[in-house]
Motif scaffolding. Structure first.
Motif, short mmCIF file in Angstrom:
data_model
loop_
_atom_site.label_atom_id
_atom_site.label_comp_id
_atom_site.label_asym_id
_atom_site.label_seq_id
_atom_site.Cartn_x
_atom_site.Cartn_y
_atom_site.Cartn_z
N HIS A 146 0.81 -1.22 0.00
CA HIS A 146 0.00 0.00 0.00
C HIS A 146 0.84 1.26 0.00
O HIS A 146 0.37 2.32 -0.43
CB HIS A 146 -0.95 0.00 1.19
CG HIS A 146 -1.90 -1.16 1.17
ND1 HIS A 146 -2.85 -1.31 0.18
CD2 HIS A 146 -2.03 -2.25 1.97
CE1 HIS A 146 -3.55 -2.42 0.39
NE2 HIS A 146 -3.06 -3.01 1.47
N SER A 147 2.08 1.17 0.48
CA SER A 147 2.98 2.32 0.38
C SER A 147 4.42 1.84 0.41
O SER A 147 4.73 0.78 0.97
CB SER A 147 2.72 3.33 1.50
OG SER A 147 3.13 2.82 2.76
N VAL A 148 5.27 2.64 -0.22
CA VAL A 148 6.71 2.41 -0.21
C VAL A 148 7.36 3.69 0.28
O VAL A 148 7.13 4.76 -0.30
CB VAL A 148 7.23 2.04 -1.62
CG1 VAL A 148 8.75 1.83 -1.59
CG2 VAL A 148 6.53 0.79 -2.16
N SER A 175 1.94 2.66 -12.71
CA SER A 175 2.66 3.92 -12.79
C SER A 175 1.90 4.98 -12.00
O SER A 175 0.67 4.95 -11.94
CB SER A 175 2.81 4.38 -14.24
OG SER A 175 3.58 3.46 -14.98
N PRO A 176 2.60 5.94 -11.38
CA PRO A 176 1.91 6.97 -10.61
C PRO A 176 1.10 7.90 -11.49
O PRO A 176 1.39 8.05 -12.68
CB PRO A 176 3.04 7.71 -9.91
CG PRO A 176 4.25 7.47 -10.75
CD PRO A 176 4.06 6.10 -11.35
N VAL A 177 0.08 8.51 -10.88
CA VAL A 177 -0.79 9.43 -11.61
C VAL A 177 -0.54 10.88 -11.22
O VAL A 177 -1.05 11.80 -11.88
CB VAL A 177 -2.28 9.08 -11.41
CG1 VAL A 177 -2.59 7.72 -12.02
CG2 VAL A 177 -2.66 9.11 -9.93
N SER A 178 0.24 11.12 -10.15
CA SER A 178 0.56 12.49 -9.77
C SER A 178 1.76 12.49 -8.84
O SER A 178 2.13 11.45 -8.27
CB SER A 178 -0.63 13.19 -9.10
OG SER A 178 -0.89 12.61 -7.83
N PRO A 207 -2.77 4.82 -8.98
CA PRO A 207 -4.19 4.79 -9.34
C PRO A 207 -5.13 4.29 -8.25
O PRO A 207 -6.24 4.80 -8.09
CB PRO A 207 -4.24 3.87 -10.57
CG PRO A 207 -2.89 3.98 -11.18
CD PRO A 207 -1.95 4.15 -10.03
N ALA A 208 -4.71 3.29 -7.47
CA ALA A 208 -5.59 2.74 -6.44
C ALA A 208 -5.35 3.36 -5.07
O ALA A 208 -5.79 2.82 -4.06
CB ALA A 208 -5.41 1.23 -6.36
N GLY A 209 -4.64 4.49 -5.04
CA GLY A 209 -4.39 5.19 -3.79
C GLY A 209 -3.08 4.84 -3.11
O GLY A 209 -2.75 5.41 -2.06
N GLU A 210 -2.30 3.91 -3.66
CA GLU A 210 -0.99 3.62 -3.09
C GLU A 210 -0.09 4.87 -3.21
O GLU A 210 -0.30 5.72 -4.08
CB GLU A 210 -0.31 2.45 -3.82
CG GLU A 210 -1.16 1.19 -3.90
CD GLU A 210 -1.90 1.08 -5.21
OE1 GLU A 210 -2.27 -0.06 -5.57
OE2 GLU A 210 -2.11 2.12 -5.87
N GLU A 211 0.91 4.93 -2.35
CA GLU A 211 1.84 6.05 -2.41
C GLU A 211 3.28 5.55 -2.32
O GLU A 211 3.56 4.52 -1.71
CB GLU A 211 1.60 7.03 -1.26
CG GLU A 211 0.36 7.88 -1.43
CD GLU A 211 0.27 9.00 -0.40
OE1 GLU A 211 -0.48 9.95 -0.66
OE2 GLU A 211 0.94 8.92 0.65
#
Length: 343
Positions: A146-148, A175-178, A207-211
């Motif tokens: 869920h996060s790195v 891939s990240p979206v922002s 995309p699925a809220g991961e950061e």
């Protein structure tokens, strides 16, 4: 096969040692006279040359030659194009892929159009770290990450940060979206006074809220560590290839409950090398040479390298603009064409 190495700097020297083991004939090209003298001393059997013009005079069968570009990022596209025009079809380029999104995009497009196998040297990929981390998560039933979070000292948000954001993208599988960032460049890059070394923090949203968070400070000399957070566990990655897998104290939460309470990690599920990882950077280089020479990239594609470059340059743009930047970025836009002094 024969091999040619463009650039005999710090990373070029490592390539030269590996290439000399692997290939019967080696050419080393560097514009700097002291670098050439060092190359002649260390590799007396190699062709040590001052320019690509001298290289092409060797009249090698260029379609069968592996060319390694080990210069600074802003020079990669021009060198790639000249090699392509001479008929080279096996090219390995050091990271970052290019100094701008436009040039990186053109390298990927032109490689596809011309049938060039273009490898990009992201060593964590060729060491097998991403595959090993996924295996650990699967073996210990951790589920998706869920996060790195990566933090440490002066490793550079592009120079080494590109390896970590690429690792995050591979493990998350997207891939990240922002991105938002506090990146700031300083003229302390040991490779050249014309290159900047970017410190600061960046946060990428997926995309699925991961950061993914990478925070690297130019005043600390401590190598970064990475922690991957799962619902009921974590993987702690240090020294690139060593891992600790930790489970939630008290066991996992029931799957139907929302996560509104946390508990410390309590159980050490695994400690040791990342499964399947190679023993050394040199082995990773040799794996990369084999894939490019065979024309079959299995570990890492030029498209992957472009997306990692886009994530890093997106962070620099976000810091300069002082706002969140949406990804992907049009490579033909003004920001896409902006050249950055990165290594």
């Amino acid at each position: 096969m024969r091999a040619a190495l463009i650039g005999f700097g710090s990373i070029g020297k490592r390539h030269a040692r590996c290439l000399a083991q692997k290939f019967e004939e080696l050419a080393i090209i560097d514009v700097d006279p002291p670098a050439r003298e060092a190359a002649k001393s260390q590799f007396p059997k190699a062709h040590v040359l001052s320019s690509l013009t001298e290289l092409w005079r060797l009249n090698w069968p260029w379609q069968e030659v592996l060319v390694v570009i080990a210069t600074w990022g802003p020079s990669h596209y021009e060198l790639f194009r000249e090699c392509a025009e001479q008929g080279v079809r096996r090219i390995l380029c050091e990271k970052p892929l290019a100094g701008s999104l436009y040039e990186g995009w053109r390298m990927v497009v032109e490689a596809g159009e011309l049938g060039i196998t273009l490898g990009v040297n992201h060593t964590l990929r060729f060491l097998g770290v991403d595959r090993g981390v996924k295996k650990l998560a699967q073996q210990h039933s951790l589920g998706p990450p869920h996060s790195v979070v990566v933090h440490g000292g002066a490793s550079g948000l592009v120079t080494n940060g590109i390896h970590f954001i690429d690792l995050a993208m591979s493990v998350i599988g997207a891939s990240p979206v922002s991105v938002v960032s506090t990146a700031a460049g300083e003229a302390i890059n040991p490779r050249s006074p014309g290159l900047l070394f970017f410190g600061g923090s960046a946060v990428w949203t997926f995309p699925a809220g991961e950061e993914a968070v990478v925070s690297l400070h130019n005043r600390s000399s401590i190598y970064p560590t990475a922690t991957l957070y799962y619902r009921d566990g974590a993987i702690y990655l240090h020294d690139r290839t060593m891992a600790v897998v930790l489970g939630r104290s008290g066991g996992p939460l029931p799957p139907d409950l929302p996560v509104t309470r946390t508990a410390p990690v309590g159980e050490r599920l695994y400690e040791g090398p990342v499964p399947g990882v190679l023993d050394s950077m040199e082995e990773a280089f040799l794996r990369h040479y084999d894939e490019v020479a065979a024309g079959r990239l299995e570990s890492f594609s030029p498209g992957d390298a472009y997306r990692a470059l886009e994530a890093c340059l997106g962070a620099l743009i976000a810091a300069e603009c002082g706002q969140r930047i949406r990804l992907p970025i049009d490579p033909q836009s003004e920001w896409g064409r902006r050249r950055w002094p990165v290594s």
